[in-house]
Design a protein around this motif. Structure first.
Motif, PDB file in Angstrom:
ATOM      1  N   ILE A  34      17.048   9.124  -3.378  1.00 54.55           N
ATOM      2  CA  ILE A  34      16.325   8.089  -2.651  1.00 54.55           C
ATOM      3  C   ILE A  34      15.670   7.094  -3.598  1.00 54.55           C
ATOM      4  CG2 ILE A  34      14.165   9.381  -2.534  1.00 54.55           C
ATOM      5  CD1 ILE A  34      15.669   7.084   0.203  1.00 54.55           C
ATOM      6  N   ASN A  35      15.431   7.489  -4.843  1.00 59.80           N
ATOM      7  CA  ASN A  35      14.788   6.599  -5.811  1.00 59.80           C
ATOM      8  C   ASN A  35      15.783   5.691  -6.532  1.00 59.80           C
ATOM      9  OD1 ASN A  35      12.010   7.616  -5.553  1.00 59.80           O
ATOM     10  ND2 ASN A  35      12.864   9.508  -6.398  1.00 59.80           N
ATOM     11  N   TYR A  65      11.847  -1.646  -9.837  1.00 58.22           N
ATOM     12  CA  TYR A  65      13.220  -1.359 -10.259  1.00 58.22           C
ATOM     13  C   TYR A  65      13.582  -2.249 -11.442  1.00 58.22           C
ATOM     14  CZ  TYR A  65      13.617   0.841  -5.649  1.00 58.22           C
ATOM     15  OH  TYR A  65      13.426   1.625  -4.541  1.00 58.22           O
ATOM     16  N   SER A  66      14.258  -1.674 -12.404  1.00 55.13           N
ATOM     17  CA  SER A  66      14.748  -2.477 -13.525  1.00 55.13           C
ATOM     18  C   SER A  66      16.055  -3.184 -13.162  1.00 55.13           C
ATOM     19  CB  SER A  66      14.958  -1.593 -14.760  1.00 55.13           C
ATOM     20  OG  SER A  66      15.883  -0.551 -14.481  1.00 55.13           O
ATOM     21  N   LYS A  86      -2.253  -6.383  -4.267  1.00 49.77           N
ATOM     22  CA  LYS A  86      -2.693  -5.237  -3.474  1.00 49.77           C
ATOM     23  C   LYS A  86      -1.542  -4.333  -3.037  1.00 49.77           C
ATOM     24  CE  LYS A  86      -6.929  -7.383  -1.730  1.00 49.77           C
ATOM     25  NZ  LYS A  86      -7.706  -7.795  -0.529  1.00 49.77           N
ATOM     26  N   ILE A  87      -0.326  -4.673  -3.440  1.00 45.11           N
ATOM     27  CA  ILE A  87       0.800  -3.788  -3.142  1.00 45.11           C
ATOM     28  C   ILE A  87       0.635  -2.494  -3.938  1.00 45.11           C
ATOM     29  CG2 ILE A  87       3.299  -3.478  -3.376  1.00 45.11           C
ATOM     30  CD1 ILE A  87       3.641  -6.455  -2.911  1.00 45.11           C
ATOM     31  N   GLU A  88       0.800  -1.366  -3.268  1.00 42.48           N
ATOM     32  CA  GLU A  88       0.710  -0.065  -3.935  1.00 42.48           C
ATOM     33  C   GLU A  88       2.108   0.367  -4.371  1.00 42.48           C
ATOM     34  OE1 GLU A  88      -1.195   2.845  -1.536  1.00 42.48           O
ATOM     35  OE2 GLU A  88      -3.161   1.858  -1.593  1.00 42.48           O
ATOM     36  N   PHE A  89       2.268   0.604  -5.664  1.00 39.05           N
ATOM     37  CA  PHE A  89       3.579   0.983  -6.180  1.00 39.05           C
ATOM     38  C   PHE A  89       3.671   2.499  -6.339  1.00 39.05           C
ATOM     39  CE2 PHE A  89       3.315  -3.473  -7.226  1.00 39.05           C
ATOM     40  CZ  PHE A  89       4.602  -3.913  -6.940  1.00 39.05           C
ATOM     41  N   THR A  90       4.814   3.034  -5.963  1.00 37.20           N
ATOM     42  CA  THR A  90       5.011   4.486  -5.980  1.00 37.20           C
ATOM     43  C   THR A  90       5.446   4.995  -7.349  1.00 37.20           C
ATOM     44  OG1 THR A  90       7.319   4.252  -5.257  1.00 37.20           O
ATOM     45  CG2 THR A  90       5.630   4.465  -3.540  1.00 37.20           C
ATOM     46  N   ASN A  91       5.723   4.071  -8.264  1.00 37.59           N
ATOM     47  CA  ASN A  91       6.085   4.486  -9.625  1.00 37.59           C
ATOM     48  C   ASN A  91       5.374   3.587 -10.628  1.00 37.59           C
ATOM     49  OD1 ASN A  91       7.515   2.158  -9.064  1.00 37.59           O
ATOM     50  ND2 ASN A  91       9.412   2.830 -10.049  1.00 37.59           N
ATOM     51  N   ASN A  92       5.311   4.022 -11.861  1.00 39.36           N
ATOM     52  CA  ASN A  92       4.669   3.246 -12.916  1.00 39.36           C
ATOM     53  C   ASN A  92       5.692   2.344 -13.586  1.00 39.36           C
ATOM     54  OD1 ASN A  92       2.087   4.461 -12.618  1.00 39.36           O
ATOM     55  ND2 ASN A  92       2.825   6.259 -13.755  1.00 39.36           N
ATOM     56  N   PRO A  93       5.259   1.177 -14.066  1.00 42.86           N
ATOM     57  CA  PRO A  93       6.197   0.303 -14.782  1.00 42.86           C
ATOM     58  C   PRO A  93       6.811   1.021 -15.974  1.00 42.86           C
ATOM     59  CG  PRO A  93       4.142  -0.843 -14.308  1.00 42.86           C
ATOM     60  CD  PRO A  93       3.920   0.597 -13.964  1.00 42.86           C
ATOM     61  N   LEU A  94       8.087   0.734 -16.203  1.00 44.05           N
ATOM     62  CA  LEU A  94       8.775   1.361 -17.338  1.00 44.05           C
ATOM     63  C   LEU A  94       8.285   0.777 -18.650  1.00 44.05           C
ATOM     64  CD1 LEU A  94      12.401   1.409 -15.858  1.00 44.05           C
ATOM     65  CD2 LEU A  94      10.720   3.249 -15.860  1.00 44.05           C
TER      66      LEU A  94
END
Length: 331
Positions: A207-208, A239-240, A323-331
């Motif tokens: 899913i990711n 996403y990259s 204010k968008i909440e991101f489910t992952n950290n920046p690479l």
């Protein structure tokens, strides 16, 4: 003993073939029927019984002039009929309606079917006419050739970015199939081999993975699939991979940008952002429709965008990108 057989009728070739019939692209003969199936009726499949005393035919109404397996009327009907052979004549002894489909095109899969001793399995796809419904509706039929009793397994979905021309959806549970486990298993086995159904493999199952960004956004923001408005706090994923390229082409008037962001709104589709500082893409809103949801976007501050809609009665939305909440950290 004379073996039973299947016929896919052809304008050029009416020769009978065995149960091991090769799945050809031949076009079936056209018949006329003055009862339920008016205008133009095509015989799609035809079978003899074991002792060659009866013949069973599956026919479709409103068949296209160019393809008998494509029913293109406003009301399309599939009929199964059983005839008794009598001195060169065919006497109708039983008839039943398999499908009545209003305001849908109906495609019968000419290649994916299965003849068993007493059963015949085949598939149809219904695609709604007009602009209001993007859904694709599959039906997998299992027909008892002795009694003409039939069972149906349904699958509903649509074509998505990740699925391309395949149908991305799910099977519809039918409790009536639970009473006959063998029939249910046969139908699921047959349906899961359909070329129409999207079956992910490899990374597509994660899913990711970027190809699943639409499904991931919905899972994070509307897991029940019931909301009609954007959530108060949007959740997204970085996403990259180039989501602009994956989502498709866009025109010059469909994007805005400033020093920090580039935002693209796709026609009646998704709004996707690119963070120039992080060099990462992220979906802002995910939706699609055929009418009423085209959007215009503009910056109202360095970090805020306003989304207005082609439906003038719908109030514009303002989204603060910070204010968008991101489910992952920046690479």
């Amino acid at each position: 003993m004379i073996l039973p057989f299947i016929i896919l009728s052809s304008c050029k070739n009416n020769q009978k073939t065995s149960d091991d019939i090769k799945k050809t692209d031949s076009i079936s003969n056209t018949e006329k029927d003055s009862t339920e199936m008016s205008v133009r009726t095509a015989t799609l499949f035809s079978f003899n019984n074991e002792d060659n005393t009866e013949i069973i035919k599956i026919s479709g109404s409103e068949a296209s002039d160019n393809d008998d397996f494509w029913l293109a009327g406003e009301k399309n009907i599939l009929i199964v009929s059983k005839y008794k052979k009598d001195k060169g004549n065919e006497l109708l002894i039983q008839k039943d309606t398999l499908l009545v489909s209003d305001y849908n095109h109906v495609n019968i899969d000419r290649k994916h079917f299965l003849r068993k001793k007493d059963y015949f399995l085949f598939a149809t796809m219904e695609s709604p006419l007009g602009n209001g419904d993007l859904g694709l509706y599959l039906s997998f039929f299992m027909l008892n050739l002795k009694t003409l009793k039939f069972y149906i397994l349904k699958y509903e979905g649509e074509s998505t970015l990740r699925s391309g021309n395949f149908v991305d959806g799910k099977f519809i549970e039918d409790k009536s199939l639970d009473s006959n486990v063998t029939i249910k298993e046969e139908l699921y086995e047959f349906a899961n081999k359909s070329k129409w159904i999207y079956n992910p493999s490899g990374l597509d199952k994660d899913i990711n993975y970027y190809r699943n960004f639409e499904q991931k956004w919905h899972l994070d923001n509307d897991p029940e699939g019931s909301k009609t408005l954007y959530p108060a706090i949007i959740k997204s994923t970085y996403y990259s991979e180039d989501l602009f390229k994956f989502n498709g082409d866009y025109d010059k008037d469909q994007f805005i940008e400033n020093a920090d962001y580039k935002i693209v709104t796709y026609f009646r589709n998704n709004v996707i952002g690119y963070d120039k500082n992080k060099k990462l893409y992220f979906p802002i809103t995910v939706e699609s429709c055929d009418i009423g949801c085209d959007k215009k976007i503009e910056f109202v501050s360095e970090n805020e965008i306003e989304i207005s809609y082609e439906d003038s009665t719908q109030q514009a939305d303002t989204i603060d990108l910070n204010k968008i909440e991101f489910t992952n950290n920046p690479l």
